[in-house]
Design a protein around this motif. Structure first.
Motif, short mmCIF file in Angstrom:
data_model
loop_
_atom_site.label_atom_id
_atom_site.label_comp_id
_atom_site.label_asym_id
_atom_site.label_seq_id
_atom_site.Cartn_x
_atom_site.Cartn_y
_atom_site.Cartn_z
N TYR A 120 -7.83 75.68 14.90
CA TYR A 120 -9.03 75.61 15.74
C TYR A 120 -10.03 74.64 15.13
O TYR A 120 -10.09 74.47 13.91
CB TYR A 120 -9.69 76.99 15.84
N MET A 121 -10.83 74.04 15.99
CA MET A 121 -11.92 73.20 15.52
C MET A 121 -12.99 74.07 14.86
O MET A 121 -13.30 75.16 15.33
CB MET A 121 -12.53 72.42 16.68
N ILE A 122 -13.52 73.57 13.74
CA ILE A 122 -14.61 74.27 13.07
C ILE A 122 -15.91 73.97 13.81
O ILE A 122 -16.27 72.80 13.99
CB ILE A 122 -14.72 73.84 11.60
N PRO A 123 -16.64 75.00 14.27
CA PRO A 123 -17.92 74.75 14.97
C PRO A 123 -18.92 74.02 14.07
O PRO A 123 -18.87 74.12 12.84
CB PRO A 123 -18.41 76.16 15.32
N PRO A 128 -18.65 72.61 6.78
CA PRO A 128 -19.09 72.34 5.41
C PRO A 128 -19.72 70.95 5.29
O PRO A 128 -19.44 70.05 6.10
CB PRO A 128 -17.80 72.44 4.59
N LEU A 129 -20.57 70.78 4.31
CA LEU A 129 -21.25 69.52 4.11
C LEU A 129 -20.23 68.42 3.78
O LEU A 129 -19.36 68.59 2.93
CB LEU A 129 -22.27 69.65 2.96
N GLY A 130 -20.38 67.28 4.46
CA GLY A 130 -19.50 66.15 4.21
C GLY A 130 -18.28 66.07 5.10
O GLY A 130 -17.56 65.08 5.07
N HIS A 131 -18.04 67.09 5.94
CA HIS A 131 -16.90 67.07 6.86
C HIS A 131 -17.33 66.46 8.20
O HIS A 131 -18.51 66.42 8.53
CB HIS A 131 -16.36 68.48 7.06
N PHE A 132 -16.34 66.04 8.96
CA PHE A 132 -16.61 65.32 10.21
C PHE A 132 -16.80 66.30 11.36
O PHE A 132 -15.94 67.16 11.61
CB PHE A 132 -15.48 64.35 10.52
N LEU A 135 -14.15 67.00 14.47
CA LEU A 135 -12.84 66.52 14.04
C LEU A 135 -12.18 67.43 13.00
O LEU A 135 -10.97 67.32 12.80
CB LEU A 135 -12.95 65.10 13.45
N GLU A 136 -12.95 68.28 12.35
CA GLU A 136 -12.38 69.11 11.29
C GLU A 136 -11.85 70.43 11.88
O GLU A 136 -12.41 70.96 12.84
CB GLU A 136 -13.45 69.40 10.23
N VAL A 137 -10.75 70.92 11.30
CA VAL A 137 -10.12 72.16 11.78
C VAL A 137 -10.03 73.17 10.64
O VAL A 137 -10.17 72.81 9.45
CB VAL A 137 -8.71 71.88 12.35
N ASP A 138 -9.78 74.41 11.01
CA ASP A 138 -9.69 75.45 9.98
C ASP A 138 -8.36 75.44 9.26
O ASP A 138 -8.26 75.88 8.11
CB ASP A 138 -9.97 76.83 10.60
N CYS A 199 -7.73 68.24 29.62
CA CYS A 199 -7.06 69.54 29.76
C CYS A 199 -8.04 70.66 30.07
O CYS A 199 -7.71 71.83 29.89
CB CYS A 199 -6.28 69.86 28.48
N GLY A 200 -9.24 70.33 30.49
CA GLY A 200 -10.17 71.38 30.85
C GLY A 200 -11.54 71.16 30.26
O GLY A 200 -11.86 70.09 29.73
N ALA A 201 -12.36 72.21 30.32
CA ALA A 201 -13.77 72.10 29.94
C ALA A 201 -13.94 71.75 28.47
O ALA A 201 -14.83 70.99 28.11
CB ALA A 201 -14.49 73.41 30.26
N ASN A 202 -13.10 72.30 27.60
CA ASN A 202 -13.23 72.06 26.16
C ASN A 202 -12.18 71.08 25.65
O ASN A 202 -11.72 71.20 24.52
CB ASN A 202 -13.12 73.39 25.40
N HIS A 203 -11.83 70.12 26.48
CA HIS A 203 -10.82 69.12 26.09
C HIS A 203 -11.21 68.38 24.82
O HIS A 203 -10.35 68.09 23.98
CB HIS A 203 -10.64 68.13 27.25
N SER A 204 -12.47 68.09 24.64
CA SER A 204 -12.92 67.31 23.48
C SER A 204 -13.10 68.16 22.23
O SER A 204 -13.58 67.65 21.22
CB SER A 204 -14.24 66.59 23.79
N TYR A 205 -12.70 69.43 22.30
CA TYR A 205 -12.90 70.33 21.16
C TYR A 205 -11.57 70.86 20.61
O TYR A 205 -11.50 71.99 20.15
CB TYR A 205 -13.80 71.52 21.56
N MET A 206 -10.51 70.07 20.69
CA MET A 206 -9.24 70.46 20.08
C MET A 206 -8.68 69.30 19.24
O MET A 206 -7.74 68.63 19.64
CB MET A 206 -8.23 70.96 21.12
#
Length: 227
Positions: A120-123, A128-132, A135-138, A199-206
């Motif tokens: 999953y994408m990290i909200p 964390p500081l310094g992550h994108f 674009l970053e995932v758990d 692919c839907g409403a949250n397409h840009s969040y995967m």
């Protein structure tokens, strides 16, 4: 990883992407030669007086018929070569299955027992500081460096697309169908990608994050998770 105001491709990190960048440069040089020739001929026609021999010359008609055919051959041959290279999968060392969901990815390492996880994408509030951001995932995909990897891509609900620009890979995830491709990273690193099919409403969040590490480190990581 792309930078602000970047005009070119991301740094190639796989042989396929290196070939794609080379073909892009080759095609641009062909286009530059065509534009230069057309500009020269236009300038010549505007500044010189055309004679009847120039207008009716069969030699010129022969040239402007054969020359485009040669240009098409110069573009088609390397393009076909890269297409065959992208479809070829030679005895992979590892098989990874990527399953697209709304709106996350599930990864299965089919060569290991019970090595499966969701990514999953990290909200932004938990990043964390310094992550994108976005674009970053758990849970990152971990693969060994300099090892051919077979990627099997499918979807569980709607159309998705598993794409990582720096590795030169973009494969559609279609429900009920298995698509396969292969990657080989030439150096350790972290490579970012995103779903490239609306692919839907949250397409840009995967997003997709692949981390390439040396083989001994990968063996330690896989034995730790599968135990």
């Amino acid at each position: 990883m792309a930078n602000h105001l970047q005009l070119g491709f991301q740094d190639a990190s796989s042989p396929i992407m290196e070939e794609l960048v080379g073909f892009h440069d080759h095609a641009l040089m062909v286009a530059l030669a065509i534009c230069s020739l057309v500009l020269y001929l236009l300038t010549l026609m505007l500044t010189e007086k055309l004679s009847s021999n120039t207008v009716d010359a069969q030699e010129i008609e022969l040239i402007w018929t054969i020359l485009p055919a040669i240009v098409l051959i110069l573009l088609a041959l390397p393009s076909l070569q890269i297409l065959y290279m992208m479809d070829e999968i030679n005895e992979p060392d590892l098989t990874l299955k990527a399953i697209g969901h709304q709106w996350y990815w599930t990864y299965e390492y089919t060569d290991f027992k019970d090595l499966t996880f969701d990514s999953y994408m990290i909200p932004s509030t938990e990043l964390p500081l310094g992550h994108f951001r976005l674009l970053e995932v758990d849970h990152r995909v971990i693969i060994p460096t300099d090892s051919p990897i077979r990627i099997i891509v499918t979807a569980n609900d709607v159309l998705h697309s598993w794409a990582i620009p720096s590795l030169g890979i973009k494969t559609d995830a279609i429900p009920g169908r298995l698509n396969q491709t292969s990657i080989l990273t030439t150096r350790p690193g972290i490579y970012y990608g995103q779903c490239s099919e609306i692919c839907g409403a949250n397409h840009s969040y995967m997003p997709i994050v692949v981390e390439s590490i040396p083989l001994p480190h990968f063996e330690s990581w896989s034995s730790l998770l599968s135990s």
